[in-house]
Motif scaffolding. Structure first.
Motif, PDB file in Angstrom:
ATOM      1  N   ALA A  65       0.835  -1.211   0.000  1.00  0.00           N
ATOM      2  CA  ALA A  65       0.000   0.000   0.000  1.00  0.00           C
ATOM      3  C   ALA A  65       0.866   1.256   0.000  1.00  0.00           C
ATOM      4  N   VAL A  66       1.899   1.244   0.859  1.00  0.00           N
ATOM      5  CA  VAL A  66       2.800   2.405   0.890  1.00  0.00           C
ATOM      6  C   VAL A  66       3.495   2.580  -0.452  1.00  0.00           C
ATOM      7  N   CYS A  67       3.960   1.458  -1.016  1.00  0.00           N
ATOM      8  CA  CYS A  67       4.614   1.507  -2.323  1.00  0.00           C
ATOM      9  C   CYS A  67       3.652   2.058  -3.380  1.00  0.00           C
ATOM     10  N   ALA A  68       2.385   1.609  -3.314  1.00  0.00           N
ATOM     11  CA  ALA A  68       1.398   2.078  -4.285  1.00  0.00           C
ATOM     12  C   ALA A  68       1.169   3.573  -4.169  1.00  0.00           C
ATOM     13  N   VAL A  69       1.095   4.062  -2.923  1.00  0.00           N
ATOM     14  CA  VAL A  69       0.890   5.502  -2.716  1.00  0.00           C
ATOM     15  C   VAL A  69       2.065   6.305  -3.282  1.00  0.00           C
ATOM     16  N   VAL A  70       3.289   5.819  -2.991  1.00  0.00           N
ATOM     17  CA  VAL A  70       4.478   6.519  -3.490  1.00  0.00           C
ATOM     18  C   VAL A  70       4.498   6.543  -5.013  1.00  0.00           C
ATOM     19  N   VAL A  71       4.220   5.357  -5.623  1.00  0.00           N
ATOM     20  CA  VAL A  71       4.237   5.276  -7.089  1.00  0.00           C
ATOM     21  C   VAL A  71       3.148   6.158  -7.695  1.00  0.00           C
ATOM     22  N   LEU A  72       1.966   6.155  -7.069  1.00  0.00           N
ATOM     23  CA  LEU A  72       0.884   6.993  -7.582  1.00  0.00           C
ATOM     24  C   LEU A  72       1.224   8.482  -7.465  1.00  0.00           C
ATOM     25  N   LEU A  73       1.873   8.860  -6.369  1.00  0.00           N
ATOM     26  CA  LEU A  73       2.276  10.259  -6.227  1.00  0.00           C
ATOM     27  C   LEU A  73       3.296  10.648  -7.301  1.00  0.00           C
ATOM     28  N   ILE A  74       4.254   9.746  -7.525  1.00  0.00           N
ATOM     29  CA  ILE A  74       5.253  10.029  -8.567  1.00  0.00           C
ATOM     30  C   ILE A  74       4.585  10.105  -9.937  1.00  0.00           C
ATOM     31  N   ALA A  75       3.707   9.113 -10.215  1.00  0.00           N
ATOM     32  CA  ALA A  75       3.021   9.117 -11.500  1.00  0.00           C
ATOM     33  C   ALA A  75       2.155  10.360 -11.660  1.00  0.00           C
ATOM     34  N   GLY A  76       1.484  10.763 -10.579  1.00  0.00           N
ATOM     35  CA  GLY A  76       0.686  11.982 -10.649  1.00  0.00           C
ATOM     36  C   GLY A  76       1.530  13.207 -10.903  1.00  0.00           C
ATOM     37  N   ALA A  77       2.719  13.244 -10.251  1.00  0.00           N
ATOM     38  CA  ALA A  77       3.615  14.380 -10.468  1.00  0.00           C
ATOM     39  C   ALA A  77       4.093  14.432 -11.916  1.00  0.00           C
ATOM     40  N   VAL A  78       4.423  13.251 -12.464  1.00  0.00           N
ATOM     41  CA  VAL A  78       4.865  13.214 -13.861  1.00  0.00           C
ATOM     42  C   VAL A  78       3.729  13.624 -14.788  1.00  0.00           C
TER      43      VAL A  78
END
Length: 561
Positions: A65-78
């Motif tokens: 879940a933490v990994c998913a949140v981090v990846v989603l934040l990065i993807a959202g930033a990109v």
């Protein structure tokens, strides 16, 4: 290109295929970003149904879940960076329909004949090229025009002055035909994706201005690296897509003025030759003096006329004079020429975007007196300042006043004297250019908050471009000059000043070679070799013979700036 049936042209099919590849890359990137979140959902759903219980599964669920949140934040930033990034837009002079109704009519008739969407607008570029440019990205302020997908038609301003109307129409046919690609949804979406990635990479590489952007520098760099990876995977496919678009446009335009297009392409080569000579030989000396010729496009016609007279490269020019020039399609050709000339000075030299005390326009009639004469006297003055700095005494015959004898006697005394002078002049020129650049940056920072130049649209008419804060020049014309070249220029300038002051010569303008010396109304182009003999070999004989033939008094004082 909007169709997908069997009648679709090969180039169009190839372009659409590459566009689909680019969209698949975008889709795969999205899928990779969503994968950890999907796995987390599966793990939590399994735990809720009692299939994956226990401490180990709980730890795995929360880690994923933490990994998913981090990846989603990065993807959202990109994704946000790609959407918000402002893609590179070519500096141009916008041309409204009111300023060129006949030109807009010609382009629309051409689009109707080709059965493609008409360009949404027309702009001028101070170069010998024409292309379509999509400016509908949301970050460029065009979000309200998303339904108006046709790109802007950018036309090289020298073409308008040199070409006839029929030639311009034939030249623009394959360019205008390319608007059909913008009406193809897959190609349009692929282009937006690639332009967004390119803008995100450029934004991450831009210097951070302001405390907020400086604080976010590391996240911006990280997002930029991800965008660069995606862009690298897209670059080859994007190039192939654009080649397919160009091939389809060329095929579509084949039946439109095809024979005349061959003639138009020949005129493109001539226009480029005249434009290049005009910029490097005529405009560049003026720009270095803080003056910008305000009618460069009209000068192209004069330069090409002179080129045809000397080299017979445009033998059909006289017969073409009876046909309507393309610049007649503009309501105010002079205003458009002036705007394009100022933009050319910015692109190729880095001059300011607006006229000022140290950056003013000059017309061709005033060019010899306000540019050529001033250039010679400024360089002669710099030469004597360097002579003073290295301790060279005044000429023996006259004390304390600048004379040509002082220069000649020092250089013919030995080769080391020339090297010393060349080094001194090189340092002086570099110092003056650095001071001018610092002053230009100071003025730019004072123009708007945050150090960005922000021209006021209300203060300009529709022919003037809003170029923004991009660093210029984008395309410098010449590499830095060597010390020997600078010394030769300065010695020749001193000779010309002496010829004007003591022999009745006059400064002049040659359309192909720039500043020139007129003796009895005739151009003298034979000064370079005697000057080089003096500064490279210390041999003053050829120069003294030249001076005697013109009647120059080397012992007389010369007026300096």
């Amino acid at each position: 290109m909007s169709g997908t049936g069997t009648g679709e042209e090969p180039g169009a099919r190839a372009a659409r295929a590459r566009a689909l590849v680019l969209l698949r890359i975008r889709g795969r990137a999205t899928a990779v970003a969503l994968l950890p979140a999907a796995l987390a959902v599966v793990l939590f759903a399994a735990g809720a149904r009692g299939f994956a219980n226990g401490g180990g599964w709980d730890a795995a669920r929360w880690a994923v879940a933490v990994c998913a949140v981090v990846v989603l934040l990065i993807a959202g930033a990109v994704a946000l960076a790609v959407v918000r990034a402002k893609p590179a837009v070519s500096p141009t002079v916008p041309l409204s329909e009111a300023a060129a109704p006949d030109l807009y009519r010609l382009v629309r008739e051409l689009a109707d004949r080709l059965d493609v969407p008409a360009p949404s607008a027309i702009a001028l570029t101070p170069d010998c090229d024409s292309w379509l440019e999509d400016r509908t990205h949301p970050a460029s302020g065009a979000s309200a025009r998303r339904t108006e997908a046709a790109p802007v038609l950018v036309i090289g301003s020298p073409f308008l002055w040199w070409m006839r109307v029929a030639e311009l129409r034939a030249l623009l046919a394959p360019v205008v035909a390319g608007t059909s690609a913008s009406a193809q949804p897959d190609i349009a979406a692929a282009r937006r994706f690639v332009r967004g990635l390119d803008g995100a990479v450029a934004d991450a590489a831009a210097p951070a201005r302001g405390p907020v952007r400086r604080a976010l520098r590391l996240p911006r760099v990280f997002v930029g690296r991800i965008a660069r990876i995606l862009l690298r995977s897209c670059r080859g496919h994007a190039a192939e897509m654009e080649r397919g678009v160009a091939a389809a446009a060329s095929s579509r335009a084949r039946e439109v003025d095809y024979g005349l297009r061959i003639v138009a392409q020949e005129q493109v080569g001539l226009a480029y030759a005249g434009w290049d000579r005009l910029l490097t030989r005529v405009a560049l000396p003026a720009w270095r003096m803080g003056r910008w010729p305000s009618q460069l496009d009209a000068g192209v016609v004069a330069a090409l006329t002179e080129l045809s007279r000397r080299d017979r490269l445009a033998e059909g020019y006289a017969s073409r004079l009876g046909e309507r020039p393309a610049c007649d399609l503009l309501e105010e050709p002079g205003a458009a020429d002036e705007a394009a000339s100022l933009l050319a000075a910015r692109l190729f030299h880095g001059g300011p975007a607006e006229t000022g005390p140290d950056w003013s326009p000059v017309d061709w009639q005033r060019y010899p007196d306000e540019v050529v004469d001033r250039k010679w006297r400024s360089e002669a003055a710099r030469l004597h300042r360097v002579l003073d700095a290295v301790g060279v005494p005044p000429a023996a015959a006259v004390g304390g006043v600048p004379t040509l004898d002082r220069v000649v006697e020092h250089l013919e005394a030995g080769e080391a004297g020339g090297e010393e002078l060349a080094a001194g002049i090189t340092a002086a020129v570099a110092r003056e250019e650095a001071e001018a650049e610092d002053e230009a940056q100071r003025r730019a920072k004072a123009t708007a908050p945050g150090g960005l130049s922000a021209p006021d649209p209300a203060a300009k008419d529709d022919l003037l471009a809003l170029w923004g804060p991009d660093p210029l020049p984008l395309f410098p014309l010449q590499p830095p000059r060597t010390g020997t070249e600078l010394l030769a220029d300065h010695v020749a300038a001193m000779v010309c000043c002496a010829a004007v002051d003591t022999a009745g010569a006059a400064p002049g303008l040659d359309w192909l070679d720039g500043p020139t010396l007129l003796v009895d109304g005739e151009r003298r182009a034979d000064l370079g070799s005697p000057v080089l003999s003096l500064i490279e070999d210390g041999d003053a004989g050829p120069l003294r013979s030249w001076l005697a033939s013109v009647g120059v008094r080397t012992d007389k004082p010369v007026r300096l700036v």
